[in-house]
Design a protein around this motif. Sequence first.
Motif, PDB file in Angstrom:
ATOM      1  N   VAL A 251      58.947 -32.838   9.403  1.00  0.00           N
ATOM      2  CA  VAL A 251      57.650 -32.552   8.782  1.00  0.00           C
ATOM      3  C   VAL A 251      57.812 -31.908   7.410  1.00  0.00           C
ATOM      4  O   VAL A 251      57.086 -32.243   6.460  1.00  0.00           O
ATOM      5  N   THR A 252      58.777 -30.981   7.274  1.00  0.00           N
ATOM      6  CA  THR A 252      58.967 -30.325   5.979  1.00  0.00           C
ATOM      7  C   THR A 252      59.806 -31.145   5.023  1.00  0.00           C
ATOM      8  O   THR A 252      59.822 -30.871   3.821  1.00  0.00           O
ATOM      9  N   GLU A 253      60.552 -32.142   5.565  1.00  0.00           N
ATOM     10  CA  GLU A 253      61.451 -32.988   4.767  1.00  0.00           C
ATOM     11  C   GLU A 253      62.526 -32.150   4.071  1.00  0.00           C
ATOM     12  O   GLU A 253      62.933 -32.425   2.948  1.00  0.00           O
ATOM     13  N   ARG A 254      63.005 -31.114   4.767  1.00  0.00           N
ATOM     14  CA  ARG A 254      64.076 -30.254   4.270  1.00  0.00           C
ATOM     15  C   ARG A 254      65.317 -30.448   5.129  1.00  0.00           C
ATOM     16  O   ARG A 254      65.246 -30.916   6.269  1.00  0.00           O
ATOM     17  N   ASN A 255      66.485 -30.065   4.581  1.00  0.00           N
ATOM     18  CA  ASN A 255      67.720 -30.252   5.329  1.00  0.00           C
ATOM     19  C   ASN A 255      67.898 -29.169   6.393  1.00  0.00           C
ATOM     20  O   ASN A 255      67.154 -28.178   6.435  1.00  0.00           O
ATOM     21  N   GLY A 256      68.906 -29.356   7.240  1.00  0.00           N
ATOM     22  CA  GLY A 256      69.108 -28.460   8.364  1.00  0.00           C
ATOM     23  C   GLY A 256      69.394 -27.033   7.942  1.00  0.00           C
ATOM     24  O   GLY A 256      68.946 -26.081   8.596  1.00  0.00           O
ATOM     25  N   GLU A 257      70.145 -26.842   6.853  1.00  0.00           N
ATOM     26  CA  GLU A 257      70.462 -25.485   6.400  1.00  0.00           C
ATOM     27  C   GLU A 257      69.203 -24.732   6.005  1.00  0.00           C
ATOM     28  O   GLU A 257      69.044 -23.549   6.321  1.00  0.00           O
ATOM     29  N   THR A 258      68.292 -25.414   5.317  1.00  0.00           N
ATOM     30  CA  THR A 258      67.050 -24.760   4.912  1.00  0.00           C
ATOM     31  C   THR A 258      66.207 -24.393   6.128  1.00  0.00           C
ATOM     32  O   THR A 258      65.606 -23.309   6.176  1.00  0.00           O
ATOM     33  N   ILE A 259      66.160 -25.275   7.117  1.00  0.00           N
ATOM     34  CA  ILE A 259      65.388 -24.994   8.329  1.00  0.00           C
ATOM     35  C   ILE A 259      65.962 -23.772   9.045  1.00  0.00           C
ATOM     36  O   ILE A 259      65.214 -22.911   9.530  1.00  0.00           O
ATOM     37  N   PHE A 406      71.072 -33.788  11.290  1.00  0.00           N
ATOM     38  CA  PHE A 406      70.113 -33.368  10.267  1.00  0.00           C
ATOM     39  C   PHE A 406      70.267 -34.192   9.000  1.00  0.00           C
ATOM     40  O   PHE A 406      69.278 -34.444   8.303  1.00  0.00           O
ATOM     41  N   ASN A 407      71.477 -34.636   8.687  1.00  0.00           N
ATOM     42  CA  ASN A 407      71.674 -35.464   7.487  1.00  0.00           C
ATOM     43  C   ASN A 407      70.899 -36.771   7.596  1.00  0.00           C
ATOM     44  O   ASN A 407      70.273 -37.228   6.634  1.00  0.00           O
ATOM     45  N   GLN A 408      70.954 -37.393   8.781  1.00  0.00           N
ATOM     46  CA  GLN A 408      70.227 -38.648   8.956  1.00  0.00           C
ATOM     47  C   GLN A 408      68.715 -38.424   8.957  1.00  0.00           C
ATOM     48  O   GLN A 408      67.958 -39.271   8.456  1.00  0.00           O
TER      49      GLN A 408
END
Length: 620
Positions: A251-259, A406-408
């Motif tokens: 939903v946020t279209e952010r990467n795993g580290e940011t989440i 998360f990359n995919q």
Amino acid sequence: MDGYEAPPQIRERPSGGLVVDFHGDDDRRASFDVGGLLMPGWHQLLAESLALRIGPSGGPHTLEGTRNSWRVLGCWTRFLATLDPEPATPGDLKRAHVDAFSTRSDASESTRYSDMLELRTQFGDKRLHGRLPADAWDAFNRRLPTPKSTPVGGYSSGELDRLTAAARADTARIVRRIRAGEQLVRQFHDDPGQLTSERLELAEALAGIAATGEVPPRPGILERHERRELASHLFLTWNDLPPLMILLALVTERNGETIKELPAKHRILEDRAVELTVVKRRRGTKRWFETATWEIGPKERQLHTAGGLYLLLLELTDRSRGFSGSSAALSLWRNRPRGDRGRAEHFAPYEIKLSHCPGLGLSAWAAGRSQPVLADPPPAKRDAKTNTAKAEPAAPAKATSLTITFNQIKTSADARRTKQLGGHLPSSAKSNTAQVLFTNYLKPDEATREWAEEVLTEALADAEQAAWDAHATAVGRRGEPIVIPDAESPQQLEDAGLAPHTARELASGDLDTAWTACEDHEHHPETGAPCGDSFLACFHCGNCLVTRTHLPKLLGLLNGLGALRERMSEDAWWKRYGPAWVAVRRDILAKFTPAEVDKVRQQPLPDALLDLVEAPWELP
């Protein structure tokens, strides 16, 4: 500040040995015990090189990045210790030692490549110049062959839809569970008489947990399971992380580290949006933090909007975060062994380090659901000769669960946004530059490439149809070119319907222009005046005459137009040359047999003569 002196980055342990301290931009700290490495004669150089590498002016600014620098030093010293004789000091190092390290068999090609780059960076600092022998440093400093890598794309539209639906459904169940637990606590305090005896017992237990944060022990061999079940009425647990974090990433279209590093601190903007500071790593020093503004949307759409889902996350973690004291948005309850329970069971899993939970189990969650998230079946094999799908037995393909990273997810989200914006990269770039978006996320994605090819094919078809329409409109005003494929002599041309004097002049070449012939240059079909149009307009004119003798020139023209197409933008080429190109290919050459055209193509073709229709200095 006057008089302030920064603490030394390299210090010596009381028991002996050098230690390098690190303080990252994310406020995470670590100490690296160089004295514990092998090869004592190297320790002073390694401590200095590591301090320069991970210090304020170095490269890595995160704890995870420094761990890689430290890992490489460990590999280097362990390797040197295996040599016979071993290079006891940096001055003993030779080119052959470096070559052996770069070709060692106990590591993959990509690992050897990255290790050599890291050592070259550490030892290459100008403040360490001359500490290694020249031939050894030259071995580090040579060009390294880049290892082949397999690009990882995103998910297909069907896979992305199934993943989103599953994550949203499981997150909704988590929300209902915790809200039901909170409601039960409120009922216990407000009106316990309305609860059944069974519900009253559970409500009393939950009220105690809500007040203290401590989950009481349970009798029996299933204690850990029962404690987790009891805590899950009010808190997130490990099992809740996969669907919740997947949905946040989608939903946020952010990467795993940011989440993982979402903060609890935020600001509500007119009940319409939420503003918070997010972390976007690998942007270089002083550029990590970015202010994000996410739409909240209506309450019934909380699982669909970035701001709504973020506020929902804070609601779910509010109690646990109060007990853990964390400033991170993600906080949960974990089941600890006896003697280490109480409020210590509430913690922010990624506050200390991002890799705290390597076993997050995104793919295991997808496979373990009652309705697993399935991958698309493999595409049908194609026959290389016919480019058609091979006939296969009717055995059904075995369904496999989707592998999730998360990359995919980030690649798929970026590809989806790019498609929605029509492929315009500057508008599609959100948390990366347009160049990074294309190189790292869109280019490796097969689904995006297929979509782009479809869009390009449709665009070319539209451009060709527009050029054909322009040709047809001009022909409607000026008449259709006269193509006589089977006549060359004056009599044959006269028999084909031409006037005797026109047939003679056409056969002798007196009427030839650049690529065709003109029946009446002095009288334009529309104006009646002498023709002043470009030779490219001849293909849309009733005065145009074409015979077999003109085929070489026409094919030469098509070759020239094809070469120009590679040097011009598609829009400019279609506008300038498209109508003539379409008229020759679809209208004029269609009057000749394919065998005739192929026969002419086998012979040397004349020059395109495009300088007759464009000034040489205007050609692209």
